[in-house]
Structure formats: structure tokens, C-alpha cells
Design an enzyme around this catalytic site. Structure first.
Site, short mmCIF file in Angstrom:
data_model
loop_
_atom_site.label_atom_id
_atom_site.label_comp_id
_atom_site.label_asym_id
_atom_site.label_seq_id
_atom_site.Cartn_x
_atom_site.Cartn_y
_atom_site.Cartn_z
CB VAL A 57 10.35 -12.41 12.16
CG1 VAL A 57 11.46 -11.93 11.23
CG2 VAL A 57 9.92 -13.84 11.82
CE1 TYR A 108 -0.96 -12.78 11.97
CE2 TYR A 108 -0.09 -14.23 13.68
CZ TYR A 108 0.06 -13.56 12.47
OH TYR A 108 1.23 -13.67 11.75
CG ASN A 149 5.58 -10.96 3.13
OD1 ASN A 149 5.99 -11.52 4.15
ND2 ASN A 149 5.56 -9.63 3.02
NE ARG A 201 -1.62 -1.58 3.56
CZ ARG A 201 -1.87 -1.73 4.85
NH1 ARG A 201 -3.10 -1.59 5.30
NH2 ARG A 201 -0.90 -2.03 5.70
P1 NDP Z 1 5.77 -5.96 8.52
O1 NDP Z 1 4.73 -5.17 9.23
O2 NDP Z 1 7.18 -5.54 8.63
O3 NDP Z 1 5.40 -6.10 6.98
C1 NDP Z 1 4.10 -6.35 6.55
C2 NDP Z 1 4.02 -6.08 5.06
O4 NDP Z 1 2.69 -6.39 4.60
C3 NDP Z 1 4.27 -4.62 4.75
O5 NDP Z 1 5.07 -4.52 3.59
C4 NDP Z 1 2.88 -4.07 4.47
O6 NDP Z 1 2.98 -3.02 3.51
C5 NDP Z 1 2.20 -5.30 3.87
N1 NDP Z 1 0.75 -5.23 3.95
C6 NDP Z 1 -0.01 -5.21 5.06
N2 NDP Z 1 -1.31 -5.10 4.73
C7 NDP Z 1 -1.35 -5.04 3.38
C8 NDP Z 1 -2.40 -4.89 2.44
N3 NDP Z 1 -3.67 -4.80 2.82
N4 NDP Z 1 -2.09 -4.87 1.11
C9 NDP Z 1 -0.80 -4.97 0.71
N5 NDP Z 1 0.22 -5.09 1.55
C10 NDP Z 1 -0.04 -5.12 2.87
O7 NDP Z 1 5.60 -7.45 9.08
P2 NDP Z 1 6.31 -8.82 8.69
O8 NDP Z 1 7.33 -8.63 7.66
O9 NDP Z 1 6.69 -9.46 9.97
O10 NDP Z 1 5.05 -9.62 8.10
C11 NDP Z 1 5.07 -10.27 6.85
C12 NDP Z 1 4.30 -11.57 6.95
O11 NDP Z 1 4.96 -12.42 7.87
C13 NDP Z 1 2.86 -11.44 7.47
O12 NDP Z 1 2.03 -12.28 6.71
C14 NDP Z 1 2.97 -11.92 8.91
O13 NDP Z 1 1.74 -12.45 9.38
C15 NDP Z 1 4.02 -13.00 8.75
N6 NDP Z 1 4.71 -13.40 9.96
C16 NDP Z 1 5.41 -12.51 10.72
C17 NDP Z 1 6.06 -12.94 11.86
C18 NDP Z 1 6.78 -12.01 12.76
O14 NDP Z 1 7.07 -12.39 13.93
N7 NDP Z 1 7.16 -10.80 12.31
C19 NDP Z 1 6.04 -14.35 12.26
C20 NDP Z 1 5.25 -15.19 11.42
C21 NDP Z 1 4.64 -14.73 10.30
P3 NDP Z 1 2.08 -1.69 3.48
O15 NDP Z 1 1.78 -1.30 4.90
O16 NDP Z 1 2.92 -0.73 2.71
O17 NDP Z 1 0.86 -2.11 2.71
C1 8X3 Z 2 3.73 -14.09 14.14
C2 8X3 Z 2 4.26 -14.95 15.22
O1 8X3 Z 2 3.78 -15.95 17.51
O2 8X3 Z 2 3.14 -13.63 17.16
O3 8X3 Z 2 2.97 -14.82 13.23
O4 8X3 Z 2 1.88 -15.38 16.16
S1 8X3 Z 2 3.19 -14.98 16.56
#
Ligand code: NDP
Ligand code: 8X3
Length: 260
Positions: free
Chosen positions: A192, A159, A93, A40
């Protein structure tokens, strides 16, 4: 696809403006892939993309997309420039957690946002990309799930449900595509350190920092390594699922923390 073959492939990463998506972009850029990136926040996305383009001399196309917006997803992907219409690897992602309350106190708007992004957004994007993969009989879909797709934990409710849905969709997709050469993988991390917790706690940086206090979380690059591994296996090898955890984390709720 071997590592060297990735240089000729087009990799589409949703949510590449931050965290794991941005790290995947960097990793695939280093391997010379052509990158199709969306998020976004287009300014933040371009700040990530442009240095990669200059450093690795690769083609990158960025565009603004809210994966929750069904019409926008369909339009944007249908109207991609011709040279970007063949997508070899889709990395689903884009995702988030929002809020952390017991279900009985949960904010319904937060639930809508998580389900619309993590489940419906992933479905919309996949539905738009997959028919061309099926027609070519090639491609790879890599979903970013979570340990929350394997375990439930207190206050995780919507979630955890959304990530359990990602896990189910990954398995269903493999069944629907059986007999084709299309691969389907999920990479499911534990903690992460990204903007994830700041987003979950709605801007409360102190509360977000406490999630990682005294432990060594995964970095986005650690997860990108696992994603790249899935993509670089030979075509007859499908990595179904990788659960990747910090050494300091044994389950969604069991974390070893050093005392001050
Ligand atoms: P971040 O918040 O750093 O990144 C999330 C990304 O998703 C951003 O680039 C954001 O971009 C994008 N995003 C969110 N909503 C939308 C939307 N509606 N349309 C398009 N893009 C969107 O978090 P993470 O990198 O940690 O998260 C990435 C993935 O990893 C997620 O699916 C999360 O659930 C998963 N995950 C994360 C973990 C963690 O501990 N961090 C562990 C396990 C899974 P923008 O806001 O510019 O749209
Ligand atoms: C992100 C990891 O443990 O917060 O998906 O659900 S946790």
C-alpha cells in the site's frame, strides 16, 4: 452492524494521522460514525480530523497517544471523556516496519520498536478497551495485519514476526471471545503506498519510491474499503480475515513491474 447503523457508532482508530488509519477515518466519517482518533503526532492528526469534522458534521475526539507506552495507554483510555467511553469498533492500525537487514546484521532498537508498536501496543490498547465490550456483550475489533503475517520474506525478520503475532492474536482473541457477540477481524494488505516504506527506510524517499516503481500498489482507501466492509456486515457475520493485494503482486516478494 449495517452500513446505516454505523452512523450511530463510535469507532476508535489507532495511528490515524497517516496512511491507512487516516483513510479509515475518512471512510467511517463519510458513513457518519463518531470517531475517536489517536497518534503520536497530534498536529498531523488534527489536520486530518478537523476537515472531516467540518465536512461530515460528525463528532471527532482526537488525542495524543504512543501505543508503546503502557501507562499512557491505560491512563488515556481510562480518562476518556464520558461520552467517548463506549467504543463499538476498535481498529488496531498503529504500526510500522523499521530497517531492512538480514537478521545477523539487524538493529536491535529497530526490532524493539516494531515489536513494542505492532504487538505490545496492539495488546495494550485491546486489553484496555475489551473489558467494556465484554460487559456490554457487543463490539468489533479489526486488526491491520499484513501479508507479512502470512509469509516470511528475506530481511523481513522482526517485521514478519510481529505481523505473524498479529495474526495469532486475532485467532486467539476470536477463541477467547467465543460465545460473546464481539467480532474479531484482520485486514491484511500487500503493498500500500503510504509513509510505510519511508519509515522502514528511515527517511530514504528514493529507496521508498522504488518499492512501488512500475507497479500499481493499493491505496490506503482500498484498505479502508475492506475494513469498512468488515464493520458493516450484519452482526451474525464475522469476517475473520481479508488478504488484500495489488493485482500486480502475487506474494510478498513477487511483484510485476512495467519496464521503462
Ligand atoms: P503510515 O506510516 O502511513 O502510518 C502509520 C500510522 O501509525 C501513523 O498514523 C503513525 O502515527 C502511527 N503510529 C506509528 N507508531 C505509533 C505509536 N507508537 N503510537 C501511535 N501511533 C503510531 O503507514 P501505513 O498506513 O501503511 O501503516 C498502517 C498499518 O498498516 C501498520 O500497522 C502497517 O504495518 C500496516 N500495513 C501497511 C502496509 C503498507 O504496505 N503500507 C501493508 C500491510 C500492512 P504517528 O507517527 O503520528 O504516531
Ligand atoms: C507491509 C507489506 O510486504 O512490506 O506489511 O511486508 S510488506
Amino acid at each position: 452492524m449495517t452500513k446505516s447503523q454505523i452512523s450511530s457508532k463510535t469507532v476508535f482508530i489507532t495511528g490515524a494521522s497517516s496512511g491507512i488509519g487516516a483513510a479509515c477515518a475518512a471512510h467511517f466519517a463519510q458513513a457518519g460514525a463518531r470517531l475517536l482518533l489517536c497518534a503520536r503526532n497530534i498536529d498531523r492528526l488534527n489536520e486530518i480530523a478537523m476537515p472531516l469534522k467540518d465536512k461530515h458534521k460528525i463528532d471527532i475526539h482526537t488525542f495524543q497517544l504512543d501505543v508503546r507506552n503502557r501507562a499512557q495507554v491505560q491512563q488515556a483510555l481510562k480518562n476518556l471523556p464520558k461520552e467517548w467511553q463506549t467504543i463499538d469498533v476498535l481498529i488496531n492500525n498503529a504500526g510500522l516496519a523499521r530497517g531492512f537487514e538480514p537478521l545477523q546484521e539487524g538493529n536491535i532498537d529497530d526490532w524493539e520498536e516494531m515489536i513494542d508498536t505492532n504487538v505490545k501496543g496492539l495488546l495494550y490498547v485491546t486489553r484496555a478497551i475489551l473489558p467494556a465490550m465484554v460487559a456490554r456483550n457487543s463490539g468489533h475489533i479489526i486488526n491491520i495485519g499484513s501479508v507479512a503475517g502470512h509469509e516470511a520474506y528475506p530481511k523481513g525478520n522482526a517485521y514478519c514476526a510481529s505481523k505473524h503475532a498479529v495474526s495469532a492474536l486475532t485467532k486467539c482473541l476470536r477463541m477467547d471471545l467465543l460465545g460473546t457477540k464481539i467480532r474479531v477481524s484482520t485486514v491484511d494488505p500487500g503493498a500500500v503506498e503510504t509513509s510505510f516504506s519511508v519509515v522502514r527506510f528511515k527517511g530514504d524517499k528514493e529507496r521508498a519510491a522504488a518499492v512501488y516503481k512500475g507497479m500499481q500498489p493499493l491505496t490506503p482507501a482500498d484498505v479502508a474499503d475492506a475494513v469498512f466492509y468488515c464493520a458493516s456486515c450484519p452482526p451474525h457475520v464475522n469476517i475473520s480475515e481479508i488478504i488484500i493485494m495489488p493485482t500486480d503482486q502475487a506474494s510478498a516478494t513477487m511483484v510485476h513491474r512495467k519496464q521503462d
